[in-house]
Design an enzyme around this catalytic site. Structure first.
Site, PDB file in Angstrom:
ATOM      1  N   CYS A   1     -56.780  41.427  43.172  1.00  0.00           N
ATOM      2  CA  CYS A   1     -57.093  41.548  44.600  1.00  0.00           C
ATOM      3  C   CYS A   1     -55.843  42.035  45.318  1.00  0.00           C
ATOM      4  CB  CYS A   1     -57.537  40.206  45.171  1.00  0.00           C
ATOM      5  SG  CYS A   1     -57.967  40.295  46.933  1.00  0.00           S
TER       6      CYS A   1
ATOM      7  N   CYS B   1     -53.051  32.040  46.544  1.00  0.00           N
ATOM      8  CA  CYS B   1     -54.093  32.431  45.594  1.00  0.00           C
ATOM      9  C   CYS B   1     -53.477  33.162  44.399  1.00  0.00           C
ATOM     10  CB  CYS B   1     -55.102  33.330  46.314  1.00  0.00           C
ATOM     11  SG  CYS B   1     -56.244  34.168  45.222  1.00  0.00           S
TER      12      CYS B   1
ATOM     13  N   CYS C   1     -69.359  31.522  38.802  1.00  0.00           N
ATOM     14  CA  CYS C   1     -68.425  32.032  39.803  1.00  0.00           C
ATOM     15  C   CYS C   1     -67.932  33.387  39.301  1.00  0.00           C
ATOM     16  CB  CYS C   1     -67.284  31.027  39.960  1.00  0.00           C
ATOM     17  SG  CYS C   1     -66.077  31.541  41.169  1.00  0.00           S
TER      18      CYS C   1
ATOM     19  N   GLU D   1     -62.055  37.308  35.576  1.00  0.00           N
ATOM     20  CA  GLU D   1     -62.357  35.938  35.149  1.00  0.00           C
ATOM     21  C   GLU D   1     -63.736  35.537  35.654  1.00  0.00           C
ATOM     22  OE1 GLU D   1     -57.789  34.359  35.822  1.00  0.00           O
ATOM     23  OE2 GLU D   1     -59.459  33.270  36.702  1.00  0.00           O
TER      24      GLU D   1
ATOM     25  N   CYS E   1     -59.279  30.390  41.154  1.00  0.00           N
ATOM     26  CA  CYS E   1     -59.338  31.835  41.283  1.00  0.00           C
ATOM     27  C   CYS E   1     -58.081  32.545  40.742  1.00  0.00           C
ATOM     28  CB  CYS E   1     -59.533  32.100  42.776  1.00  0.00           C
ATOM     29  SG  CYS E   1     -59.334  33.748  43.339  1.00  0.00           S
TER      30      CYS E   1
ATOM     31  N   CYS F   1     -53.239  36.840  49.628  1.00  0.00           N
ATOM     32  CA  CYS F   1     -53.174  35.486  50.200  1.00  0.00           C
ATOM     33  C   CYS F   1     -52.148  34.686  49.384  1.00  0.00           C
ATOM     34  CB  CYS F   1     -54.540  34.815  50.175  1.00  0.00           C
ATOM     35  SG  CYS F   1     -55.772  35.803  51.053  1.00  0.00           S
TER      36      CYS F   1
HETATM   37  N1  SAH Z   1     -61.715  36.993  48.250  1.00  0.00           N
HETATM   38  C1  SAH Z   1     -62.716  36.084  48.641  1.00  0.00           C
HETATM   39  C2  SAH Z   1     -63.423  35.403  47.487  1.00  0.00           C
HETATM   40  C3  SAH Z   1     -62.588  34.974  46.317  1.00  0.00           C
HETATM   41  S1  SAH Z   1     -61.515  33.614  46.583  1.00  0.00           S
HETATM   42  C4  SAH Z   1     -62.156  35.075  49.614  1.00  0.00           C
HETATM   43  O1  SAH Z   1     -60.948  35.018  49.758  1.00  0.00           O
HETATM   44  O2  SAH Z   1     -62.948  34.399  50.243  1.00  0.00           O
HETATM   45  C5  SAH Z   1     -62.622  32.235  46.660  1.00  0.00           C
HETATM   46  C6  SAH Z   1     -62.090  31.065  47.475  1.00  0.00           C
HETATM   47  O3  SAH Z   1     -61.011  30.412  46.777  1.00  0.00           O
HETATM   48  C7  SAH Z   1     -61.531  31.471  48.826  1.00  0.00           C
HETATM   49  O4  SAH Z   1     -61.991  30.584  49.824  1.00  0.00           O
HETATM   50  C8  SAH Z   1     -60.050  31.335  48.614  1.00  0.00           C
HETATM   51  O5  SAH Z   1     -59.363  31.176  49.813  1.00  0.00           O
HETATM   52  C9  SAH Z   1     -59.993  30.132  47.702  1.00  0.00           C
HETATM   53  N2  SAH Z   1     -58.732  29.949  46.989  1.00  0.00           N
HETATM   54  C10 SAH Z   1     -57.902  30.877  46.497  1.00  0.00           C
HETATM   55  N3  SAH Z   1     -56.829  30.302  45.914  1.00  0.00           N
HETATM   56  C11 SAH Z   1     -57.001  28.965  46.031  1.00  0.00           C
HETATM   57  C12 SAH Z   1     -56.231  27.839  45.622  1.00  0.00           C
HETATM   58  N4  SAH Z   1     -55.075  27.979  44.988  1.00  0.00           N
HETATM   59  N5  SAH Z   1     -56.697  26.604  45.912  1.00  0.00           N
HETATM   60  C13 SAH Z   1     -57.881  26.448  46.568  1.00  0.00           C
HETATM   61  N6  SAH Z   1     -58.656  27.475  46.963  1.00  0.00           N
HETATM   62  C14 SAH Z   1     -58.215  28.729  46.713  1.00  0.00           C
HETATM   63 FE1  SF4 Z   2     -58.004  38.055  47.484  1.00  0.00          FE
HETATM   64 FE2  SF4 Z   2     -57.398  35.583  46.699  1.00  0.00          FE
HETATM   65 FE3  SF4 Z   2     -57.151  36.280  49.262  1.00  0.00          FE
HETATM   66 FE4  SF4 Z   2     -59.598  36.025  48.189  1.00  0.00          FE
HETATM   67  S1  SF4 Z   2     -58.078  34.396  48.455  1.00  0.00           S
HETATM   68  S2  SF4 Z   2     -58.838  37.692  49.502  1.00  0.00           S
HETATM   69  S3  SF4 Z   2     -59.183  36.744  46.101  1.00  0.00           S
HETATM   70  S4  SF4 Z   2     -55.980  37.133  47.564  1.00  0.00           S
END
Ligand code: SAH
Ligand code: SF4
Length: 357
Positions: free
Chosen positions: A117, A124, A110, A97, A341, A121
């Site tokens: 991934c 996410c 972005c 995306e 994301c 997390c």
């Molecule tokens: N993997 C990297 C970059 C991609 S995610 C990372 O984790 O930093 C980019 C940002 O979006 C990260 O700070 C992540 O924690 C945040 N993010 C992911 N899911 C989210 C959500 N549902 N609401 C708000 N921020 C989110």
């Molecule tokens: Fe991966 Fe999403 Fe965690 Fe970033 S926030 S490391 S994209 S699982």
């Protein structure tokens, strides 16, 4: 050396690699410069557009080099018109995306750095779906050029790049840095390194390596919690790299590079927006050259938490500000098009399921 067994993808090539390839066909090296400039300065959409390259050579380029790996699968514009999000199919049917956000004079793309991934997390959408594969430098570069070509038609251009789409950039370090080198090449696309931000979940050895390389690119670290106890329930990687190793690595980065580091914090109601977390956050960041970016949680299918209330956000930020820790509340954009994301792929998969069951 460029491998000949696979088809070559244009955006995977560094300038020296393109030169080597074109020279190996018995062509003059300046042809490589022409192709490079058409690709990265004039943002050509095909080899056919490269009008001062002789026709026979354009045919050879078409035969030998793939021009695109990205095919739009879903293309959405938010109702306010400021956010456009595209879910791309890659040539092997994995997906990434890319989001374009407009805000006053800024045009920010972005970018995804992996298809999916593997770091899981909990909040996410990308993490909920898992890893498809690492993507190549060229597949990163093409996402950028795709949007810049669109903007070029409106006499605009990208001003900022954030590697905050799908994937963990530091889990695909080599390709991400190759993409950065291609995008910042002064003889090509010449994007300012200072206008690029890479966000990592906190892979400590790569933060250390990145600090050594002293690039001008900005670094953001997804923190989201100020205790290991809470952080490991949200970001499983915290078990491998807990706060007592992550925070010193971040501090070292600022000392080595003299660059400010950003911390990302998605505010989740009654989870990480408490007074206690705010105070602990102040304690761990005190004296560091840093900035905290808050964003209200974007709801996802696989996570029950809700975004923080305005009142909680205000109180949380107040504690930081009073203690001299600079912070910003970022506006969440493009909710109506699942611009968070990994959310568009999640939504597309959900619809598919509805259609096919
Ligand atoms: N993997 C990297 C970059 C991609 S995610 C990372 O984790 O930093 C980019 C940002 O979006 C990260 O700070 C992540 O924690 C945040 N993010 C992911 N899911 C989210 C959500 N549902 N609401 C708000 N921020 C989110
Ligand atoms: Fe991966 Fe999403 Fe965690 Fe970033 S926030 S490391 S994209 S699982």
């Amino acid at each position: 050396m460029i491998s000949r067994d696979k088809h070559i993808f244009l955006f995977d090539l560094s300038f020296p690699q393109l030169q080597e390839l074109i020279k190996s066909w018995g062509e003059l090296v300046f042809r490589a410069k022409q192709v490079w400039e058409w690709t990265y300065k004039k943002l050509a959409g095909s080899f056919d557009e490269m009008s001062d390259v002789p026709k026979y050579l354009r045919e050879k380029l078409k035969q030998e080099i793939t021009f695109t790996h990205l095919t739009p699968h879903t293309d959405l514009l938010s109702s306010d018109g400021w956010t456009r999000k595209i879910l791309f199919d890659l040539h092997d049917k994995s997906q990434v995306e890319t989001v374009l956000m407009g805000y006053e004079e800024r045009r920010t793309a972005c970018i995804s750095t992996q298809a999916g991934c593997g770091l899981g997390c909990t909040f996410c959408a990308t993490g909920q779906a898992g890893l498809q594969r690492n993507i190549t430098a060229g597949e990163i570069v093409e996402q950028v050029l795709f949007f810049d070509r669109v903007l070029q038609l409106k006499d605009a251009k990208l001003t900022n790049l954030v590697f905050m789409g799908m994937g963990e950039p530091f889990a695909n370090y080599k390709e991400v840095m190759k993409a950065v080198d291609i995008l910042t090449d002064p003889n090509g696309y010449n994007f300012g390194a200072r206008r690029i931000t890479i966000s990592t979940v906190g892979l400590v050895p790569m933060i250390e390596q990145f600090a050594e390389e002293k690039r001008q690119v900005n670094l953001a670290v997804s923190l989201h919690a100020a205790t290991n106890e809470l952080r490991e329930t949200m970001l499983p990687i915290n078990k491998k790299y807990p706060l007592e190793v992550l925070i010193p690595a971040c501090r070292d980065y600022t000392v080595k590079t003299h660059r400010r580091i950003s911390f990302e914090w998605a505010l989740i109601n009654n989870v990480n927006d408490t007074r206690e977390q705010a105070k602990l956050l102040v304690k761990i960041l005190k004296g560091m050259l840093c900035h905290v970016n808050f964003i209200p949680l974007n709801p996802t299918i696989g996570y029950k938490g809700q975004e923080s209330t305005r009142e909680n956000i205000r109180k949380f930020r107040e504690i930081l500000t009073k203690n001299g820790i600079p912070n910003t509340l970022r506006i969440r954009r493009g909710i109506d098009i699942h611009a968070g994301c990994g959310q568009l792929r999640q939504e597309a998969a959900r619809r598919n399921k509805i259609l096919h069951t």
